[in-house]
Design an enzyme around this catalytic site. Structure first.
Site, PDB file in Angstrom:
ATOM      1  N   GLN A   1      -4.335  -1.716   9.461  1.00  0.00           N
ATOM      2  CA  GLN A   1      -4.131  -3.092   8.798  1.00  0.00           C
ATOM      3  C   GLN A   1      -4.802  -4.143   9.530  1.00  0.00           C
ATOM      4  OE1 GLN A   1      -2.887  -3.757   5.556  1.00  0.00           O
ATOM      5  NE2 GLN A   1      -3.699  -5.966   6.100  1.00  0.00           N
TER       6      GLN A   1
ATOM      7  N   LYS B   1       0.811  -0.997  -0.069  1.00  0.00           N
ATOM      8  CA  LYS B   1       0.008   0.142  -0.029  1.00  0.00           C
ATOM      9  C   LYS B   1       0.894   1.066  -0.154  1.00  0.00           C
ATOM     10  CE  LYS B   1      -3.683  -2.625   1.972  1.00  0.00           C
ATOM     11  NZ  LYS B   1      -4.265  -3.133   3.209  1.00  0.00           N
TER      12      LYS B   1
ATOM     13  N   ASP C   1     -10.342   3.450   3.887  1.00  0.00           N
ATOM     14  CA  ASP C   1     -10.556   1.918   3.790  1.00  0.00           C
ATOM     15  C   ASP C   1     -11.859   1.427   4.041  1.00  0.00           C
ATOM     16  OD1 ASP C   1      -9.029  -0.302   2.974  1.00  0.00           O
ATOM     17  OD2 ASP C   1      -8.636  -1.190   5.126  1.00  0.00           O
TER      18      ASP C   1
END
Ligand code: NAP
Length: 357
Positions: A175, A131, A198
């Site tokens: 994450q 990412k 996200d």
């Protein structure tokens, strides 16, 4: 005289003499598989993929040697490959231009994505690195936060709140998964809505489900973008989503519903799974078990989306036999995976534009 014909044409005339024999679709497919012939449509597909590696090409067109057949019975339709890697690369080129424009307008500032990695799980570390690399490719900066595996919920919440109030950071990625002592949901939900690039907060999910503005959860949003890029019709279609996780199955189902598909969500307690999948026009595999969904459960002509990725390059669906039975298919790798990262970056640029422009 046959000896003068190319080898494959000799096989063809031997198997289908004078084209008087009209084999069934199934028989013909078997013959073609044996001799490695594919039809004109496959030729087009192989040309489309000829710029890529032989792996992709083989998936689309098993031998890349195409002769027009004149039996009239031929109707082999290799699945359209939903090439996430290509769409992501194309989008990155556009994003680089958007970031450059933003930099110019804002006196040198670029959008900044903060990534938070808790613990040293190698797979998670790799995803975070991928990412950050994607940020670099489009000219965006990132802030890498790494916390030890003993981190508590409170410590992580403090870090997220710091980033929430940092004006230099427009997007936050925590994450998944975090170590088990951490209340992941509380941490996700503490991310400010405008920085939830996200798409992991309950508030963002609720807004998305209600058709309000919000960043979608990156994987299902990436799948929707991929389906749109290939003009896959969804309206009125029966979509079956296998999996109901908060970051994948549930938002996927809501997005498909918002696109006017008729949606069935399956999970570990679902009865008669093969029969439900057998009725689907579109199947999304989000189970987390290698090749759990069998090719034989899926009807001919369905659109097949495999969100899974497992060691050995397999997904959650047994894709092999579907390359010449499905109407469209996401390869593994190169389908959903690149679209997930690309969606995160796209939404970070969107957030940067809202803040910096
Ligand atoms: P997850 O949280 O483990 O959820 C798996 C889902 O599958 C659950 O809802 C579970 O049902 C369901 N399930 C398990 N066994 C089943 C069975 N026998 N029959 C029907 N349903 C069953 O996984 P996830 O995070 O959603 O991820 C799913 C897959 O997507 C994984 O392969 C993962 O690697 C992949 N993924 C890919 C990306 C990407 O960027 N490409 C991103 C995220 C995830 P219950 O709810 O009843 O337990």
């Amino acid at each position: 005289p046959d000896i003068l014909l190319p080898k494959q044409a000799r096989y063809q005339t031997a198997l289908i003499p004078d084209c008087l024999l009209r084999p069934s679709f199934r028989e013909l497919r078997m013959i073609l598989r044996t001799i490695g012939l594919v039809n004109e449509k496959a030729k087009k597909c192989s040309e489309r993929f000829s710029s890529q590696g032989p792996h992709e090409m083989r998936k689309c067109c098993p031998h890349h040697t195409c002769l027009p057949l004149n039996s009239g019975a031929l109707n082999i339709m290799p699945a359209q490959i939903l090439d996430g890697k290509a769409i992501a690369q194309q989008t990155e080129a556009e994003l680089s231009e958007r970031v450059a424009r933003l930099k110019e307008k804002s006196g040198g500032q670029t959008p900044i994505l903060a990534t938070i990695l808790v613990g040293g799980d190698p797979a998670s570390a790799t995803y975070v690195r991928m990412k950050q690399n994607a940020c670099k490719r489009v000219g965006m900066a990132s802030i890498a936060v790494e916390m030890p595996k003993e981190t508590t919920t409170e410590e992580l919440l403090v870090k997220i709140n710091e980033l929430n109030s940092n004006p230099n950071c427009q997007g936050i990625l925590l994450q998944h998964p975090v170590p088990p002592q951490i209340e992941e949901r509380d941490c996700f939900d503490s991310i400010a809505l405008e920085k939830d690039v996200d798409g992991v907060t309950c508030l963002g999910f609720g807004r998305m489900a209600m058709g309000e503005e919000a960043y979608g959860s990156a994987t299902p949003q990436g799948i929707m973008r991929l389906l749109a890029a290939y003009d896959i019709p969804l309206q009125g279609k029966h979509a079956v989503v296998v999996g109901r996780s908060p970051i994948l199955g549930k938002p996927m189902a809501m997005m498909l519903l918002n696109a006017n598909a008729t949606v069935t969500i399956c999970h570990s307690r679902t009865e008669n799974l093969p029969a439900i999948i057998g009725g689907a026009d579109l199947v999304v595999g989000a189970v987390g078990k290698p090749e759990f969904i069998k090719a034989e459960w899926i009807k001919d002509g369905a659109v097949v989306v495999d969100a899974g990725y497992h060691p050995g390059g397999v997904g959650d669906i047994e894709l092999g036999p579907l390359y010449d039975r499905a109407s469209a298919i996401t390869p593994v790798p190169g389908g959903v995976g690149p679209m997930t990262i690309n969606t995160l970056i796209l939404q970070s640029v969107d957030a940067g534009e809202k803040k910096l422009a």
